[in-house]
Design an enzyme around this catalytic site. Structure first.
Site, PDB file in Angstrom:
ATOM      1  N   GLY A  94      -3.551  -6.759 -13.235  1.00  0.00           N
ATOM      2  CA  GLY A  94      -4.385  -5.366 -13.892  1.00  0.00           C
ATOM      3  C   GLY A  94      -3.335  -4.298 -13.903  1.00  0.00           C
ATOM      4  N   HIS A 118       5.457 -10.787   2.860  1.00  0.00           N
ATOM      5  CA  HIS A 118       4.665 -10.335   1.631  1.00  0.00           C
ATOM      6  C   HIS A 118       3.769 -11.461   1.652  1.00  0.00           C
ATOM      7  CE1 HIS A 118       7.972 -12.329  -0.237  1.00  0.00           C
ATOM      8  NE2 HIS A 118       7.087 -12.659  -1.233  1.00  0.00           N
ATOM      9  N   HIS A 131       4.350 -15.293   2.861  1.00  0.00           N
ATOM     10  CA  HIS A 131       5.890 -15.543   2.671  1.00  0.00           C
ATOM     11  C   HIS A 131       6.654 -15.042   3.690  1.00  0.00           C
ATOM     12  CE1 HIS A 131       9.039 -16.329  -0.555  1.00  0.00           C
ATOM     13  NE2 HIS A 131       9.157 -16.748   0.580  1.00  0.00           N
ATOM     14  N   ASP A 183      -0.383  -7.600 -10.181  1.00  0.00           N
ATOM     15  CA  ASP A 183       0.235  -8.049 -11.396  1.00  0.00           C
ATOM     16  C   ASP A 183      -0.301  -7.925 -12.738  1.00  0.00           C
ATOM     17  OD1 ASP A 183       2.583  -7.907  -9.950  1.00  0.00           O
ATOM     18  OD2 ASP A 183       2.819 -10.151  -9.716  1.00  0.00           O
ATOM     19  N   TYR A 236       6.425 -16.875 -11.854  1.00  0.00           N
ATOM     20  CA  TYR A 236       5.204 -17.747 -11.755  1.00  0.00           C
ATOM     21  C   TYR A 236       5.066 -18.933 -12.893  1.00  0.00           C
ATOM     22  CZ  TYR A 236       4.231 -14.139  -8.469  1.00  0.00           C
ATOM     23  OH  TYR A 236       4.305 -13.090  -7.096  1.00  0.00           O
ATOM     24  N   ASN A 294      10.519  -9.530 -10.258  1.00  0.00           N
ATOM     25  CA  ASN A 294      11.574 -10.267  -9.510  1.00  0.00           C
ATOM     26  C   ASN A 294      10.862 -11.810  -9.323  1.00  0.00           C
ATOM     27  OD1 ASN A 294       9.709  -8.668  -7.762  1.00  0.00           O
ATOM     28  ND2 ASN A 294      10.690 -10.147  -6.232  1.00  0.00           N
ATOM     29  N   TYR A 295       9.871 -12.000  -9.600  1.00  0.00           N
ATOM     30  CA  TYR A 295       9.199 -13.211  -9.060  1.00  0.00           C
ATOM     31  C   TYR A 295       8.994 -14.117 -10.702  1.00  0.00           C
ATOM     32  CZ  TYR A 295       8.534 -13.883  -4.144  1.00  0.00           C
ATOM     33  OH  TYR A 295       8.902 -14.153  -2.993  1.00  0.00           O
ATOM     34  N   HIS A 319       1.156 -13.553  -1.390  1.00  0.00           N
ATOM     35  CA  HIS A 319       0.861 -13.813  -2.846  1.00  0.00           C
ATOM     36  C   HIS A 319      -0.684 -14.396  -2.764  1.00  0.00           C
ATOM     37  CE1 HIS A 319       5.225 -14.073  -4.300  1.00  0.00           C
ATOM     38  NE2 HIS A 319       5.196 -14.324  -3.000  1.00  0.00           N
TER      39      HIS A 319
END
Length: 669
Positions: A322, A463, A626, A320, A410, A407-408, A465
């Site tokens: 880079g 997935h 997750h 995310d 942080y 979608n996330y 993180h």
């Protein structure tokens, strides 16, 4: 926005702060400086060519660390270092790296990147390619085949990674994933499954299209998360909780410099990293001098690989920072929702694809936190005829930012405590990446789905993180060493005691980078210390800080030969230690998009450089595997992971013993 008004806003941003004056050598670029950089480049030979070009990164080229520390030690004797910027452009099918001398309005250097990988994609090119399918007849037919109105469809971009089996002939490409927006704002819950669209970012065309199968689009009902759309019966609700500070805020902000209690630090904003904490120093009880703890800390990368190897999903292995950058996706924080009522806010600026400054109001919030916790306490009942209870409340200072990466969402916190600790937290919430399916009940599933059924026709895909922090610790100065203080069980040989065993501490100072690689689950329990061998306490102990893991430190389970793992080879261990190098900022490399693992932390560390008694950097990765559940649908509750940097013989004693309570408690018995 209307182009005319957009142009007016640009001129206002550029000319309301014409001065290039700044207070601190690490201050982020001002909008006037971003405008000047744009003008310098547009006026150059590069800007006068017929080939269009786009800006992909504009950031401060930080002064050498020695120059910053010299200035900090005595600003009156050391002038502020010259302001320079680092810029990455795409023009003529090439990646251009430019260093800009802002004060002299000139390009100090210009080179072409010839290695693998591409810079971050910018918002403008993503928005443009996301519109391509709507005039592409095969896609229009695919939408019609699924019984969906074209006007209800939206598309977004996904990076493609790197796979030897998939050669893109040197093209900058992305894939598009499309969703149905009708009936809900939660578009991620309604994907058009089975369609693969490959687009060329610079030719602005679709270069590959597949429609392999059709499954039902999940229904919109029950997916909208907005309060106004909810219907009774409602969930539980308590009474209002309000934060008040009758005596006012206890911290000050001067430019980007924050002072609170015994802490002082600098806050910066970067288009790739987002929030940067620099020059964090703390004073002790014996004098008012500040002692350095952290030269710089920031999120270097966020690696999110999905576990579905199918044609439509195998390349969803996102970097995310880079590939997209945190800056453009940073949220404007909402008072009383993202941050409490006692918060102060700061703004941030980044350069868009045209090189113009974009303002994000309220990109950071800073506030004092008290949640009823204690920082220390004791009740003494052994004294005759008296019971003594003494305690101090835990009040801390939090710096917060929020980034929405697709979608996330942080949430990133840096929490400073009067005890000398820095607690670093990453929280994730938002929406699952889901795959549409024929299945509506668990009992129907007969094969591996690479995820969990969280709603009818809805698979939440497995997935990870992996959040990696760049931590340039300067414990009482830049010359430090990394020490593993391991706990070892010892068999008792003393016949005078009935005890059979005990544990003791064996300290090992890392000599080279190979010694500084730590996989927490594979080694004996240990304190992970950064010490300054040249500074001792009065008792003779070496001053230091320790890194304390919270336990959310899952490492990657991918095989070493898997292409995403090659690019993120560092994710097999939680901790790496390297010697300081100004150019080594991004754990997955400067050019992460379609990178091949040639320029990342694991590659740098193979040089096995000395790390003892020198300036070192820690790279710490928090990880979460997750497994989605029904509670994550249609929007998942916050899930957090954290670590702490805690003093270890840094002070002569507990620095809070002679600290007066924050609130109106008793100072003496």
């Amino acid at each position: 926005m209307n182009p005319f008004f957009a142009q007016i806003l640009l001129h206002l941003l550029c000319f309301l702060s014409l001065s290039f004056s700044y207070l601190h050598p690490l201050d982020p670029l001002k909008p006037s400086e971003i405008c000047a950089i744009r003008t310098i480049i547009k006026s150059s030979l590069l800007g006068s060519s017929d080939s269009p070009f786009g800006f992909h990164y504009v950031g401060l080229d930080e002064p050498d660390k020695l120059a910053v520390l010299s200035w900090q030690s005595d600003p009156s004797s050391h002038p502020l270092p010259p302001r320079r910027a680092f810029v990455i452009l795409r023009a003529g099918g090439q990646t251009h790296e430019l260093y800009i001398d802002i004060a002299n309005n000139s390009i100090a250097s210009h080179s072409i990147h010839l290695g693998s990988g591409y810079p971050m994609v910018n918002l403008e090119e993503q928005s443009a390619v996301a519109l391509l399918p709507f005039s592409y007849s095969p896609f229009v037919e695919s939408v019609k085949k699924r019984g969906v109105e074209l006007r209800e469809v939206l598309c977004t971009t996904n990076s493609v990674g790197w796979y030897v089996e998939r050669v893109y002939d040197g093209r900058r490409v992305m894939k598009l994933q499309c969703f149905v927006a009708g009936g809900t704002v939660n578009v991620y819950m309604r994907p058009l499954e089975g369609i693969t669209i490959l687009v060329d970012l610079e030719a602005m065309e679709i270069v590959e299209y597949k429609d392999r199968f059709v499954v039902p689009v999940p229904v919109a009902a029950g997916t909208d998360y907005r309060a106004a759309t909810q219907i009774p019966p409602y969930g539980p609700r308590g009474n209002r909780v309000v934060v008040t500070q009758p005596e006012g805020k206890g911290f000050t902000i001067q430019g980007n410099l924050v002072r609170w209690a015994n802490w002082e630090f600098h806050v910066g904003f970067d288009a790739r990293a987002g929030l940067i904490i620099s020059l964090a120093s703390i004073s002790n009880e014996e004098n008012s001098r500040y002692h350095s703890v952290l030269y710089k800390g920031f999120v270097s990368e966020l690696f999110v690989p999905y576990m579905d190897p199918s044609e439509e999903w195998y390349d969803k292995t996102f970097f995310d920072n880079g590939e997209y950058g945190f800056g453009p996706y940073s949220s404007s924080l909402k008072p009383t929702i993202d941050c409490p009522t006692n918060a102060e806010y700061m703004e941030g600026y980044y350069a868009n694809g045209d090189g113009s400054p974009v303002r994000i109001p309220n990109v950071f919030c800073i506030f004092e936190r008290y949640a009823g916790d204690t920082s220390w306490r004791h009740t003494e009942i052994m004294l005759p005829e008296i019971v003594i209870t003494e305690a101090r409340e835990e009040v801390s200072l939090v710096v917060r930012t929020v980034t929405t990466s697709g979608n996330y969402d942080y949430v990133f916190d840096w929490e400073f405590k009067t005890s000398g600790s820095i607690k670093v937290l990453a929280g994730l919430t938002g929406l699952l990446q889901i795959r549409a399916t024929d299945y509506t009940q668990f009992d129907q599933i007969i094969a591996e789905q690479h995820g969990e059924l969280v709603a009818p026709n809805t698979i939440g895909v497995y997935h990870d993180h992996h959040v990696t922090y760049h931590l340039d610790l300067d414990v009482a100065g830049p010359v430090n060493s990394f020490v593993k203080a391991s706990l070892h069980t010892v068999r008792s040989k003393d016949e005078t005691t009935p005890r059979k065993s005990y544990w003791t501490v064996i300290r090992e100072t890392a000599k080279t980078e190979a010694d500084g690689r730590v996989k927490l689950s594979a080694e004996p329990p240990a304190e992970l210390l950064v010490v300054n061998p040249g500074v001792k306490t009065k008792l003779g102990n070496t001053v230091g800080y320790r890194l304390v893991s919270s336990g959310a430190a899952a490492t990657s389970l991918l095989t070493d030969d898997d292409y995403p793992q090659i690019r993120a080879a560092y994710s097999k261990k939680q901790l790496w230690v390297t010697p300081y190098n100004k150019s080594e900022k991004w754990v997955a490399g400067l050019y992460a998009d379609q990178s091949r693992g040639e320029d990342n932390l694991a590659a740098w560390s193979m040089r096995n450089r000395p790390i003892e008694n020198t300036d070192i950097v820690l790279w710490y990765t928090m990880g979460i595997h997750h497994i989605p559940s029904q509670e994550d649908f249609p929007l998942m509750p916050m899930l957090t992971c954290d670590f702490e940097l805690r003093p270890f013989n840094f002070f002569e004693r507990n620095p809070l013993i002679n600290t007066k309570p924050f609130n109106n408690g008793y100072w003496a018995n």
